[in-house]
Write an enzyme that holds these catalytic residues in place. Sequence first.
Site, short mmCIF file in Angstrom:
data_model
loop_
_atom_site.label_atom_id
_atom_site.label_comp_id
_atom_site.label_asym_id
_atom_site.label_seq_id
_atom_site.Cartn_x
_atom_site.Cartn_y
_atom_site.Cartn_z
CG HIS A 17 -1.93 -0.93 1.33
ND1 HIS A 17 -1.81 -1.89 2.49
CD2 HIS A 17 -2.77 -1.45 0.53
CE1 HIS A 17 -3.04 -2.69 2.28
NE2 HIS A 17 -3.48 -2.32 1.41
CE LYS A 41 -12.54 -7.39 4.14
NZ LYS A 41 -11.65 -7.06 2.96
NE ARG A 90 -2.64 -7.76 -4.87
CZ ARG A 90 -3.69 -8.10 -3.74
NH1 ARG A 90 -3.22 -8.23 -2.54
NH2 ARG A 90 -4.80 -8.39 -4.25
CB SER A 127 -4.27 -6.52 4.59
OG SER A 127 -4.06 -5.17 4.35
#
Length: 160
Positions: A17, A41, A90, A127
Site C-alpha cells: 500500500h 465485512k 499485483r 493484508s
Amino acid sequence: MRRVVCPGSFDPITNGHLDIIARACTLFDEVVIAVLVNQTKSSLFTVDERIEMIKQVTTRYTNIKVDSWSGLLVDYCRTNKIPTIVKGLRAVSDFDYELQMSQVNLQLQGVETLFMSTAPSHSFLSSSLVKEIASYGGDVSAYMPAAIVDKLRSRLERKD
C-alpha cells in the site's frame, strides 16, 4: 490542483500500500487515502484505528489527507471533487476486477482510474496474507512498517 483518491480497507496497511501511496504522492498535488467502511465485512482493526495507523506511517508526506467512506467510491469522488482513483495492481486477476470497476466508475461519474503496477517486491502482498502469517506466529516485519507489526501482533494476541 491535481487530486487523487487511493481507496482500500488497509486492514492493516502494508508496504505494498505504502509503495502505491508514495508513488502517487510524486504525481499528484493531493493524495486522499480513503479507508473503506464496510459494515458487512469483519475487520481486525476499526476504521479509526486504520486511519491512525495510516497517519502514523505517512507523516513524511506533506500532500496526504486520510479519510473514510462508505457507499460508492464514485459518490465520494463527486462529493469531494476528486476526478481520479489510483489503484495498485499485483497480478492479472487484480486487473480483471479493477478494469470492470474503472469502466463503471467512468460511466457513472466520469471518474478516471489510474492503474499502477505494484513493485515486484510487493506483488504478492495483501493484508489478508500478512494477517494469516502473523496469526501463526510468522515474521511479517518485511511486509509492513515496524509500528504496524507491533499493533498487529498485539491485536492478534488479544484475539486469542
